[in-house]
Design an enzyme around this catalytic site. Structure first.
Site, PDB file in Angstrom:
ATOM      1  N   GLN A  61       0.815  -1.216   0.000  1.00 47.08           N
ATOM      2  CA  GLN A  61       0.000   0.000   0.000  1.00 47.08           C
ATOM      3  C   GLN A  61       0.850   1.268   0.000  1.00 47.08           C
ATOM      4  O   GLN A  61       0.353   2.347  -0.324  1.00 47.08           O
ATOM      5  CB  GLN A  61      -0.930   0.027   1.224  1.00 47.08           C
ATOM      6  N   LEU A  88      -7.608   1.573   3.373  1.00 47.76           N
ATOM      7  CA  LEU A  88      -7.056   2.890   3.011  1.00 47.76           C
ATOM      8  C   LEU A  88      -6.783   2.994   1.511  1.00 47.76           C
ATOM      9  O   LEU A  88      -6.745   4.092   0.964  1.00 47.76           O
ATOM     10  CB  LEU A  88      -5.770   3.166   3.803  1.00 47.76           C
ATOM     11  N   HIS A  98      -7.061  -9.436   6.693  1.00 48.05           N
ATOM     12  CA  HIS A  98      -7.129  -8.388   5.666  1.00 48.05           C
ATOM     13  C   HIS A  98      -5.725  -7.976   5.217  1.00 48.05           C
ATOM     14  O   HIS A  98      -5.444  -7.886   4.017  1.00 48.05           O
ATOM     15  CB  HIS A  98      -7.903  -7.192   6.249  1.00 48.05           C
ATOM     16  N   HIS A 145      -3.379  -8.608   1.610  1.00 50.75           N
ATOM     17  CA  HIS A 145      -2.654  -7.596   0.816  1.00 50.75           C
ATOM     18  C   HIS A 145      -1.312  -8.145   0.322  1.00 50.75           C
ATOM     19  O   HIS A 145      -0.875  -7.826  -0.783  1.00 50.75           O
ATOM     20  CB  HIS A 145      -2.361  -6.348   1.658  1.00 50.75           C
TER      21      HIS A 145
HETATM   22 CO    CO Z   1      -6.421  -2.812   3.199  1.00 54.26          CO
END
Ligand code: CO
Length: 145
Positions: free
Chosen positions: A51, A89, A130, A134
């Site tokens: 991310q 996010l 979660h 990713h």
């Molecule tokens: Co996430």
């Protein structure tokens, strides 16, 4: 410490499988510090390295019970199922109902490369699943209802 830019769902890095961390050096420590700062600034409860544009197996989590840093995490046990609302996010303003294991055990390394294990239920169990998703190129919107 510095804030990192959080990429959104169109970025293909979010779809790649992240590589294992092999060097537990200062650069890793800086990334972890920056990821925590970025997560707190965004009022998030978890953040995975892809991310912030790094395709490596690094996750930070804080559900309000203190900061967890997980390197090369693996889910070694899953129990039961539970459905609850998730956001991300990297997927702003979208929320969905996601079925996850109710209880998970995760093995991981800390920033010094020492092996740890955590067993969690509730929000922490959800967050672990979660964030580990990713690291395998999966987003909650893939499995949300
Ligand atoms: Co996430």
């Amino acid at each position: 410490m510095a804030l990192r830019n959080v990429v959104t769902k169109e970025d293909t890095i979010l779809r790649k499988k992240c590589r294992d961390v092999e060097k537990f050096d200062e650069k890793l420590g800086i990334l972890l510090d920056d990821m925590a700062e970025t997560m707190y600034k965004a009022n998030g409860v978890g953040l995975a390295a892809p991310q912030v544009g790094q395709s490596i197996q690094v996750v930070v989590i804080d559900i309000g019970e203190g900061l967890l840093e997980l390197i090369n995490p693996t889910i070694i046990r899953k129990e039961g199922t539970e459905i609850d609302t998730e956001g991300c996010l990297s997927v702003p303003e979208i929320y969905g109902e996601v079925e996850r294991a109710a209880k998970v055990s995760v093995e991981y390394l800390n920033r010094r490369g020492k092996r740890h294990r955590i067993t969690a239920t509730g929000l922490l169990a959800r967050c672990l699943q979660h964030e580990i998703d990713h690291l395998h190129g999966r987003l909650f919107i893939d499995i949300a209802n």
